[in-house]
Design a protein around this motif. Structure first.
Motif, short mmCIF file in Angstrom:
data_model
loop_
_atom_site.label_atom_id
_atom_site.label_comp_id
_atom_site.label_asym_id
_atom_site.label_seq_id
_atom_site.Cartn_x
_atom_site.Cartn_y
_atom_site.Cartn_z
N GLY A 1 47.96 -7.98 34.26
CA GLY A 1 48.04 -9.41 34.49
C GLY A 1 48.29 -10.15 33.19
O GLY A 1 48.46 -9.54 32.13
N GLY B 1 34.14 -10.87 31.01
CA GLY B 1 35.09 -9.86 31.41
C GLY B 1 35.42 -8.96 30.24
O GLY B 1 34.97 -9.18 29.12
N LYS C 1 42.87 -9.21 29.79
CA LYS C 1 43.52 -9.16 31.10
C LYS C 1 42.47 -8.84 32.15
O LYS C 1 41.28 -8.83 31.86
N LYS C 2 42.92 -8.55 33.35
CA LYS C 2 41.99 -8.23 34.43
C LYS C 2 41.80 -6.72 34.49
O LYS C 2 42.77 -5.97 34.60
N LEU C 3 40.54 -6.29 34.44
CA LEU C 3 40.19 -4.88 34.56
C LEU C 3 39.81 -4.63 36.01
O LEU C 3 38.86 -5.23 36.52
N ASP C 4 40.56 -3.75 36.68
CA ASP C 4 40.28 -3.39 38.06
C ASP C 4 39.68 -1.99 38.07
O ASP C 4 40.40 -1.01 37.84
N LEU C 5 38.39 -1.91 38.29
CA LEU C 5 37.70 -0.62 38.26
C LEU C 5 38.12 0.29 39.41
O LEU C 5 38.11 1.51 39.28
N MET C 6 38.49 -0.28 40.54
CA MET C 6 38.90 0.52 41.69
C MET C 6 40.20 1.28 41.41
O MET C 6 40.31 2.46 41.73
N THR C 7 41.17 0.60 40.84
CA THR C 7 42.46 1.24 40.57
C THR C 7 42.56 1.75 39.14
O THR C 7 43.57 2.36 38.77
N ARG C 8 41.54 1.48 38.34
CA ARG C 8 41.52 1.87 36.93
C ARG C 8 42.73 1.32 36.18
O ARG C 8 43.37 2.01 35.40
N SER C 9 43.03 0.06 36.47
CA SER C 9 44.17 -0.57 35.81
C SER C 9 43.71 -1.81 35.04
O SER C 9 42.67 -2.39 35.34
N TYR C 10 44.49 -2.18 34.06
CA TYR C 10 44.22 -3.34 33.23
C TYR C 10 45.53 -4.10 33.13
O TYR C 10 46.47 -3.64 32.48
#
Length: 148
Positions: free
Chosen positions: A111, A47, A100-109
């Motif tokens: 958790g 990750g 942390k968790k990278l969410d490509l859909m929401t472009r957020s990092y």
């Protein structure tokens, strides 16, 4: 009608020429590529671990820079300041790591930090790199992080 377009075309041409890739920001600092690899508990992270670089010297108050990057799934990274993989300006840096968790859909990092905040404070981090003027990339080798 052509009389009104002429000034608009002149202004547009000047704007386009000033934004061309051949014109460089006079305050852009020279950078040296910095690469490496991160492992977590002896394994590839799988990750994105966020890396931030903190200059240990005096901050350029007029033209500050922000440098850092993310690891790839295999843990490899290249640090960036102005463009992807361009490296760091000359100086001594402390590196911090947050996973942390990278969410490509929401472009957020976000958790919880999977590294349990062991490497998130530049005042406590012992991972450093010294960047001197060079044409050759700096290879930091393998940086071993632990969750336990």
């Amino acid at each position: 009608m052509n009389i009104r377009l002429t000034p608009l075309l002149a202004v547009s041409s000047i704007f386009i020429l000033s934004c061309s890739s051949g014109v460089e920001d006079p305050f852009t600092k020279t950078t040296v590529p910095v690469i490496g690899k991160v492992t977590v508990d002896g394994q590839e992270p799988g990750g994105s671990i966020q890396i931030k670089c903190f200059n240990k010297g005096e901050t350029d108050q007029e033209h500050p820079t922000v440098s850092g990057g993310f690891t790839k799934k295999d843990g490899s990274f290249e640090l960036s300041t102005y463009t992807t993989g361009d490296g760091l300006p000359v100086g001594d840096y402390t590196l911090t790591f947050v996973w942390k968790k990278l969410d490509l859909m929401t472009r957020s990092y976000g958790g919880p930090d999977k590294l349990k905040k062991r490497y998130d404070d530049p005042k406590k981090s012992k991972i450093e790199v010294s960047v001197k003027e060079s044409e050759a990339p700096i290879d930091m080798g393998v940086i071993e992080l632990k969750t336990k």
